[in-house]
Design a protein around this motif. Sequence first.
Motif, PDB file in Angstrom:
ATOM      1  N   VAL A  67       0.229  -1.044   0.004  1.00  0.00           N
ATOM      2  CA  VAL A  67       0.464   0.065   0.409  1.00  0.00           C
ATOM      3  C   VAL A  67       0.933   1.287  -0.057  1.00  0.00           C
ATOM      4  O   VAL A  67       1.637   1.528   0.948  1.00  0.00           O
ATOM      5  CB  VAL A  67      -1.051   0.113   1.522  1.00  0.00           C
ATOM      6  CG1 VAL A  67      -1.704   1.221   1.252  1.00  0.00           C
ATOM      7  CG2 VAL A  67      -1.764  -1.578   1.084  1.00  0.00           C
TER       8      VAL A  67
ATOM      9  N   ARG B  39      -5.081   6.913  -0.339  1.00  0.00           N
ATOM     10  CA  ARG B  39      -4.563   5.737  -1.053  1.00  0.00           C
ATOM     11  C   ARG B  39      -5.115   5.345  -2.589  1.00  0.00           C
ATOM     12  O   ARG B  39      -5.935   4.654  -2.374  1.00  0.00           O
ATOM     13  CB  ARG B  39      -4.882   4.277  -0.103  1.00  0.00           C
ATOM     14  CG  ARG B  39      -4.283   4.297   1.430  1.00  0.00           C
ATOM     15  CD  ARG B  39      -4.684   3.276   2.308  1.00  0.00           C
ATOM     16  NE  ARG B  39      -4.803   1.738   1.690  1.00  0.00           N
ATOM     17  CZ  ARG B  39      -5.274   0.849   2.754  1.00  0.00           C
ATOM     18  NH1 ARG B  39      -5.446   1.417   4.161  1.00  0.00           N
ATOM     19  NH2 ARG B  39      -5.340   0.154   2.297  1.00  0.00           N
TER      20      ARG B  39
ATOM     21  N   ASP C 251      -4.480   3.813  -4.845  1.00  0.00           N
ATOM     22  CA  ASP C 251      -4.362   2.880  -5.097  1.00  0.00           C
ATOM     23  C   ASP C 251      -5.994   2.334  -4.776  1.00  0.00           C
ATOM     24  O   ASP C 251      -6.300   0.822  -5.655  1.00  0.00           O
ATOM     25  CB  ASP C 251      -3.333   1.363  -5.272  1.00  0.00           C
ATOM     26  CG  ASP C 251      -3.099   1.753  -3.559  1.00  0.00           C
ATOM     27  OD1 ASP C 251      -3.467   2.180  -2.863  1.00  0.00           O
ATOM     28  OD2 ASP C 251      -2.417   0.644  -3.350  1.00  0.00           O
ATOM     29  N   PHE C 252      -6.529   2.077  -3.879  1.00  0.00           N
ATOM     30  CA  PHE C 252      -7.529   1.508  -3.274  1.00  0.00           C
ATOM     31  C   PHE C 252      -8.771   2.765  -3.569  1.00  0.00           C
ATOM     32  O   PHE C 252     -10.609   2.707  -2.984  1.00  0.00           O
ATOM     33  CB  PHE C 252      -7.302   1.326  -2.119  1.00  0.00           C
ATOM     34  CG  PHE C 252      -6.512   0.708  -1.634  1.00  0.00           C
ATOM     35  CD1 PHE C 252      -7.356  -0.871  -1.706  1.00  0.00           C
ATOM     36  CD2 PHE C 252      -5.521   0.389  -1.490  1.00  0.00           C
ATOM     37  CE1 PHE C 252      -7.087  -2.460  -1.372  1.00  0.00           C
ATOM     38  CE2 PHE C 252      -5.464  -0.552  -1.106  1.00  0.00           C
ATOM     39  CZ  PHE C 252      -5.677  -1.894  -1.377  1.00  0.00           C
TER      40      PHE C 252
ATOM     41  N   ILE D 169      -8.570   5.360  -1.926  1.00  0.00           N
ATOM     42  CA  ILE D 169      -9.461   6.186  -0.943  1.00  0.00           C
ATOM     43  C   ILE D 169      -8.195   7.350   0.037  1.00  0.00           C
ATOM     44  O   ILE D 169      -6.989   7.134  -0.714  1.00  0.00           O
ATOM     45  CB  ILE D 169      -8.856   5.447   0.866  1.00  0.00           C
ATOM     46  CG1 ILE D 169      -9.738   4.103   0.286  1.00  0.00           C
ATOM     47  CG2 ILE D 169      -9.163   5.704   1.880  1.00  0.00           C
ATOM     48  CD1 ILE D 169      -9.444   2.570   1.320  1.00  0.00           C
TER      49      ILE D 169
ATOM     50  N   ALA E 155     -15.969  -3.704  -1.832  1.00  0.00           N
ATOM     51  CA  ALA E 155     -14.978  -3.735  -4.112  1.00  0.00           C
ATOM     52  C   ALA E 155     -15.513  -2.555  -4.389  1.00  0.00           C
ATOM     53  O   ALA E 155     -14.592  -1.725  -5.040  1.00  0.00           O
ATOM     54  CB  ALA E 155     -15.234  -5.196  -4.444  1.00  0.00           C
ATOM     55  N   LYS E 156     -16.659  -1.968  -4.688  1.00  0.00           N
ATOM     56  CA  LYS E 156     -16.661  -0.692  -4.686  1.00  0.00           C
ATOM     57  C   LYS E 156     -17.532   0.336  -4.337  1.00  0.00           C
ATOM     58  O   LYS E 156     -19.031   0.415  -4.258  1.00  0.00           O
ATOM     59  CB  LYS E 156     -17.148  -0.908  -6.597  1.00  0.00           C
ATOM     60  CG  LYS E 156     -16.661  -1.338  -7.297  1.00  0.00           C
ATOM     61  CD  LYS E 156     -17.063  -1.194  -8.780  1.00  0.00           C
ATOM     62  CE  LYS E 156     -16.250  -2.050  -9.812  1.00  0.00           C
ATOM     63  NZ  LYS E 156     -16.718  -2.648 -11.178  1.00  0.00           N
TER      64      LYS E 156
ATOM     65  N   PHE F 286     -15.103   3.397  -4.186  1.00  0.00           N
ATOM     66  CA  PHE F 286     -13.705   2.818  -3.377  1.00  0.00           C
ATOM     67  C   PHE F 286     -13.425   1.329  -2.857  1.00  0.00           C
ATOM     68  O   PHE F 286     -14.113   1.133  -2.763  1.00  0.00           O
ATOM     69  CB  PHE F 286     -13.468   3.970  -2.297  1.00  0.00           C
ATOM     70  CG  PHE F 286     -13.890   4.285  -0.999  1.00  0.00           C
ATOM     71  CD1 PHE F 286     -13.763   3.241   0.329  1.00  0.00           C
ATOM     72  CD2 PHE F 286     -15.249   4.896  -1.215  1.00  0.00           C
ATOM     73  CE1 PHE F 286     -14.695   3.429   1.046  1.00  0.00           C
ATOM     74  CE2 PHE F 286     -15.834   4.966  -0.099  1.00  0.00           C
ATOM     75  CZ  PHE F 286     -16.091   3.845   0.514  1.00  0.00           C
ATOM     76  N   ASP F 287     -12.199   1.220  -2.973  1.00  0.00           N
ATOM     77  CA  ASP F 287     -12.068  -0.216  -2.422  1.00  0.00           C
ATOM     78  C   ASP F 287     -12.524  -0.240  -0.341  1.00  0.00           C
ATOM     79  O   ASP F 287     -10.606   0.048  -0.326  1.00  0.00           O
ATOM     80  CB  ASP F 287     -11.109  -0.677  -3.295  1.00  0.00           C
ATOM     81  CG  ASP F 287     -10.795  -2.522  -2.991  1.00  0.00           C
ATOM     82  OD1 ASP F 287     -12.010  -2.616  -2.254  1.00  0.00           O
ATOM     83  OD2 ASP F 287     -10.237  -3.066  -3.337  1.00  0.00           O
TER      84      ASP F 287
ATOM     85  N   ARG G  96     -12.656  -3.448   0.949  1.00  0.00           N
ATOM     86  CA  ARG G  96     -12.889  -4.509   1.395  1.00  0.00           C
ATOM     87  C   ARG G  96     -11.752  -4.809   1.717  1.00  0.00           C
ATOM     88  O   ARG G  96     -11.407  -5.201   3.776  1.00  0.00           O
ATOM     89  CB  ARG G  96     -11.763  -5.770  -0.113  1.00  0.00           C
ATOM     90  CG  ARG G  96     -13.489  -5.817  -0.648  1.00  0.00           C
ATOM     91  CD  ARG G  96     -12.921  -7.045  -1.837  1.00  0.00           C
ATOM     92  NE  ARG G  96     -11.919  -5.669  -2.782  1.00  0.00           N
ATOM     93  CZ  ARG G  96     -11.552  -6.240  -3.616  1.00  0.00           C
ATOM     94  NH1 ARG G  96     -11.589  -7.813  -4.409  1.00  0.00           N
ATOM     95  NH2 ARG G  96     -10.173  -5.623  -4.330  1.00  0.00           N
ATOM     96  N   ASP G  97     -10.678  -4.443   2.722  1.00  0.00           N
ATOM     97  CA  ASP G  97      -9.413  -3.853   3.556  1.00  0.00           C
ATOM     98  C   ASP G  97     -10.197  -3.738   5.236  1.00  0.00           C
ATOM     99  O   ASP G  97      -9.742  -4.343   6.037  1.00  0.00           O
ATOM    100  CB  ASP G  97      -7.950  -3.574   3.221  1.00  0.00           C
ATOM    101  CG  ASP G  97      -7.034  -3.418   3.705  1.00  0.00           C
ATOM    102  OD1 ASP G  97      -7.305  -4.457   4.433  1.00  0.00           O
ATOM    103  OD2 ASP G  97      -6.581  -2.697   4.750  1.00  0.00           O
TER     104      ASP G  97
END
Length: 463
Positions: free
Chosen positions: A267, A275, A277-278, A280, A344-345, A412-413, A415-416
């Motif tokens: 990350v 972030r 890539d996510f 966020i 995920a979205k 945004f992702d 999931r984490d």
Amino acid sequence: MEGAHGGSGNLAKHKKRKSPVQKWRPISTEAVPQKDDVNETSSSGSRQVVEDCITSSDNLVLDGANNVVIEVTTNNASLSKNNLSLDSSSTKVVIEDNLEVSGFNKDLDGSNFSETYSSSIQVDVPLMHFVKGKGGSMQKKIEEDTGVKIIFPSSRDETSVVLEGTSSESIRKASQMIANVLEEAVQSRMLDYSHFISLPLAIHPDLVDKLNYFQSSILGSSASNEESDKDESRSEGSIDEMDHDHKQGDSSSVSINLQVQEKSVEVNIDSKGSRSDFGIDKSIFIKPKTFHLTVVMLKLWNKDRIAKASDVLQSISIQVNEALENRPISIQLRGLTCMKGSPAKARVVYAPVLEVGGEGRLARACKVIIDAFVKSGLVLERDARQELKLHATIMNVRHRKSKKRNQWNDSFDARDIFRKYGKEEWGEYHIPEVHLSQRFKFDESGYYHCCSSIPLPAEMRAE
């Protein structure tokens, strides 16, 4: 000489008379009671809409203050004794008219006089630009369609718009077109919500600390430490409640026991606390100092509407507390849920709200509040139809500052985030007050500016 006397008589007859200025006001949600003697067998004229109300003098009634009132409906209506009665789903626009004869033009032979009519309509400053339109397009359309000249005030603080035309009919038609433009703007997203009824949660320091930790754990401690008062503007209020495109289901519609494949992901957190890539970044987090529950959203664009909303809130204090059975009310925040889409979205992530004790007292109290504001006419019709689902928003893409992403497809992702906080026990918190909160303005505490408030039963403290 006779002609001269005749001209003088005409001037005297058409002397300019002074009347109250007309003022557009929306009546959005309160039904007008229908009388038993309504003539249900009246002709199609009883169901005519805007155009007939403008041109027919039969549809003009005096309101007791010498104002001509044009009542307009775009829904089912019945005409009885020159009054329009609307059902509970109708929207009514009322214009108080003050037509004045302001001047005369005489033909060369002196035989005819043409009158110049003028009228002024009060348009609140936040609504003025809707009458002008983009690049003056709406003003131009109204002027071309009616032959009326629209004169806007020279000062931005003034609210009087002057209409000048060659007939009373043209003035009334222009007035109605303006009323229709304003009603459409108020009912749409073009005019943003300005206030809302909130249940403050940010008054609990331990909850604020948990939210700050939540944010820093995702963005990194450096990003969280950069938070300052100048960044408060990003917490705009409960914008997710304004998304009426979705049908919000039960809070269990997205399971918090998500099975996420654990992968080793590198990350990258940039210096601005993002972030990328996510999808966020810091701006999509709700500012902890403004954490709240929303009961109902409001559009209060002038002082009169704000004062009315304050009066409504104060008037129901006893009923709200009775709905709570005059006992303290607390809620529990547990886990995370997506309002729309999937982790995920994700677009909006919130903590579901559970009433401690599960007696339904909080829901009943909120219903008292909503019903009162709907009855007052301060709630938009579409909002009045929405079913309340109390939730505490934590992240929302509508707050995103970056314009690089498409706001309609933005996500945004998460999931984490769900893997780490999907079962989070945020705690139990007492609700001590109900606020009429103003968006985009904040008090010293960092919470939304409180225009008015009512107390709820105090929490019992052990001695």
